[in-house]
Scaffold this motif. Structure first.
Motif, mmCIF file in Angstrom:
data_model
loop_
_atom_site.group_PDB
_atom_site.id
_atom_site.type_symbol
_atom_site.label_atom_id
_atom_site.label_comp_id
_atom_site.label_asym_id
_atom_site.label_seq_id
_atom_site.Cartn_x
_atom_site.Cartn_y
_atom_site.Cartn_z
ATOM 1 N N GLY A 155 0.823 -1.206 0.000
ATOM 2 C CA GLY A 155 0.000 0.000 0.000
ATOM 3 C C GLY A 155 0.850 1.246 0.000
ATOM 4 N N GLU A 156 0.754 2.034 1.052
ATOM 5 C CA GLU A 156 1.469 3.300 1.129
ATOM 6 C C GLU A 156 2.929 3.105 1.513
ATOM 7 O OE1 GLU A 156 0.178 6.369 0.499
ATOM 8 O OE2 GLU A 156 -1.710 5.469 -0.097
ATOM 9 N N ASN A 157 3.794 3.980 0.973
ATOM 10 C CA ASN A 157 5.210 3.936 1.335
ATOM 11 C C ASN A 157 5.459 4.725 2.613
ATOM 12 O OD1 ASN A 157 5.941 2.475 -0.969
ATOM 13 N ND2 ASN A 157 5.995 4.332 -2.205
ATOM 14 N N GLU A 182 -5.430 6.669 8.340
ATOM 15 C CA GLU A 182 -4.034 6.767 7.886
ATOM 16 C C GLU A 182 -3.640 5.455 7.238
ATOM 17 O OE1 GLU A 182 -0.915 7.448 6.533
ATOM 18 O OE2 GLU A 182 -1.332 9.203 7.813
ATOM 19 N N ALA A 183 -3.428 5.484 5.924
ATOM 20 C CA ALA A 183 -3.143 4.245 5.196
ATOM 21 C C ALA A 183 -1.701 3.786 5.354
ATOM 22 C CB ALA A 183 -3.464 4.427 3.713
ATOM 23 N N ARG A 184 -0.809 4.690 5.754
ATOM 24 C CA ARG A 184 0.595 4.307 5.893
ATOM 25 C C ARG A 184 0.842 3.507 7.170
ATOM 26 N NH1 ARG A 184 3.105 10.171 5.436
ATOM 27 N NH2 ARG A 184 1.142 10.557 6.543
ATOM 28 N N VAL A 248 4.401 -0.789 18.861
ATOM 29 C CA VAL A 248 3.248 -1.375 18.170
ATOM 30 C C VAL A 248 3.220 -0.840 16.742
ATOM 31 C CG1 VAL A 248 0.741 -1.676 18.203
ATOM 32 C CG2 VAL A 248 2.007 -1.442 20.362
ATOM 33 N N VAL A 249 3.282 -1.743 15.779
ATOM 34 C CA VAL A 249 3.321 -1.356 14.365
ATOM 35 C C VAL A 249 1.984 -1.685 13.710
ATOM 36 C CG1 VAL A 249 4.486 -1.655 12.147
ATOM 37 C CG2 VAL A 249 5.802 -1.803 14.286
ATOM 38 N N LEU A 250 1.271 -0.643 13.271
ATOM 39 C CA LEU A 250 0.060 -0.847 12.493
ATOM 40 C C LEU A 250 0.469 -0.968 11.033
ATOM 41 C CD1 LEU A 250 -2.263 1.914 14.032
ATOM 42 C CD2 LEU A 250 -1.739 -0.369 14.912
ATOM 43 N N HIS A 251 0.215 -2.096 10.433
ATOM 44 C CA HIS A 251 0.615 -2.293 9.044
ATOM 45 C C HIS A 251 -0.183 -1.380 8.127
ATOM 46 C CE1 HIS A 251 2.921 -6.286 9.396
ATOM 47 N NE2 HIS A 251 2.729 -5.826 10.625
ATOM 48 N N PRO A 252 0.373 -1.030 6.968
ATOM 49 C CA PRO A 252 -0.355 -0.145 6.051
ATOM 50 C C PRO A 252 -1.623 -0.808 5.529
ATOM 51 C CG PRO A 252 1.587 -1.053 4.985
ATOM 52 C CD PRO A 252 1.680 -1.434 6.429
ATOM 53 N N VAL A 253 -2.551 0.019 5.123
ATOM 54 C CA VAL A 253 -3.789 -0.486 4.543
ATOM 55 C C VAL A 253 -3.506 -0.904 3.108
ATOM 56 C CG1 VAL A 253 -6.156 0.090 3.894
ATOM 57 C CG2 VAL A 253 -5.173 1.005 6.009
ATOM 58 N N ALA A 254 -3.728 -2.172 2.803
ATOM 59 C CA ALA A 254 -3.494 -2.664 1.439
ATOM 60 C C ALA A 254 -4.486 -2.034 0.481
ATOM 61 C CB ALA A 254 -3.626 -4.185 1.404
ATOM 62 N N ARG A 255 -4.068 -1.848 -0.747
ATOM 63 C CA ARG A 255 -4.929 -1.201 -1.733
ATOM 64 C C ARG A 255 -6.268 -1.908 -1.873
ATOM 65 N NH1 ARG A 255 0.216 -0.356 -4.042
ATOM 66 N NH2 ARG A 255 0.635 1.839 -4.432
#
Length: 307
Positions: A155-157, A182-184, A248-255
């Motif tokens: 998703g987002e860089n 927040e998509a990142r 805590v790492v929230l992974h990016p939102v996949a397209r």
């Protein structure tokens, strides 16, 4: 001197002593977040040659220095913490103006990120003096490095560092709702006595993957990835899992996870506005990532009209 670090001090002098360390400068020194062996050779050398060590907690720092065989008299330690940073910065500046080298360390990791140090550095630079970074351990980058979360395919860089969320429940929930847009990749920090509360708030993110990194570099280091909706139950399944400090790492939102509503809004706006304006408004309206929307806008612009 601590026997296990005697050779490290020698190596530090051999590797770093020939470099230039200007006087009248503040050296912002990253220190280990758990494992003492994560100290850098440059850090050890600067901690040896500094005229003074400014620190978040003098007792904690004295213990760390003693572990390396760098015990200092109390007069060479200066407390600079969140409650006195503005006032203490003036003491640091006065000593720098006299030509001293001062090393600044927080209790663990890289100063000025989540720990004190930012206001100190700003004051030093505003006085026309140098602040020199000595990079090293950071729970933020350590957690990201093993989470597998920052890849273009997901998703987002890039990533966003959000630090500690509010402690009050309603404010924490509101903050998580904002993060949902927040998509990142987003990195949070949390203390053990609040980690379950944070996990319960993050449950509203549903299937969004989250990586918990606990006690990074320490003996009971634990790193696990799961859907946000499962975090609280996973933590509560074992008393050991709620002990220690957390990144805590929230992974990016996949397209493919982004709502079709975002594209519908984008298409409507593109029909009336320039691309950049349409993307900006679509991101604000839907909460979708701006980079993703911009790429999609370019794809729509390139597509044949009858597609």
């Amino acid at each position: 001197m601590t026997t296990s670090f005697a050779s490290a001090l020698t190596a530090a002098r051999d590797a770093a002593a020939s470099q230039h360390y200007p006087q009248g400068a503040l050296y912002v020194v990253a220190t280990p977040i758990g494992n003492l062996a994560d100290i850098s050779l440059r850090a050890l050398h600067v901690l040896q040659i500094a005229d003074c060590v400014a620190c978040e907690d003098t007792r904690h720092t004295q213990g760390m220095l003693r572990s390396y065989g760098l015990d200092r008299p109390g007069g060479q330690l200066l407390a600079v913490h969140q409650h006195n940073e503005a006032e203490a910065a003036q003491q640091v500046i006065a000593r720098l103006q006299q030509g001293e080298r001062i090393a600044y360390v927080s209790d663990a990791g890289t100063p000025g990120v989540s720990d004190p140090g930012a206001r100190l550095c700003a004051a030093v630079q505003a006085a026309g003096l140098r602040a020199i970074p000595l990079p090293g351990a950071s729970s933020v980058t350590s957690a990201i490095s093993v989470a597998g979360a920052v890849t273009p395919a997901q998703g987002e860089n890039g990533f966003v560092f959000a630090g500690f969320l509010p402690t009050k429940n309603a404010e924490r929930l509101a903050a998580v709702q904002q993060l949902a847009g927040e998509a990142r990749c987003t990195v949070l920090l949390e203390a053990p006595h609040r980690i379950v509360d944070l996990a319960q708030a993050l449950a509203q993110l549903g299937q969004r993957p989250v990586t918990l990194a606990r006690e990074i570099t320490k003996q009971f280091e634990d790193i696990a990835t799961m859907p946000a909706s499962e975090l609280a139950a996973w933590l509560q399944a074992s008393p050991q899992r709620v002990k220690g400090e957390f990144a805590v790492v929230l992974h990016p939102v996949a397209r493919q996870q982004e709502s079709g509503e975002a594209e519908r809004v984008l298409q409507l706006l593109l029909a009336e506005l320039p691309t950049k304006s349409a993307v900006k408004l679509a991101a604000e309206i839907t909460g979708a990532g701006r980079n993703t929307l911009y790429e999609r806008a370019l794809e729509l612009k390139r597509a044949p009209e009858n597609e």
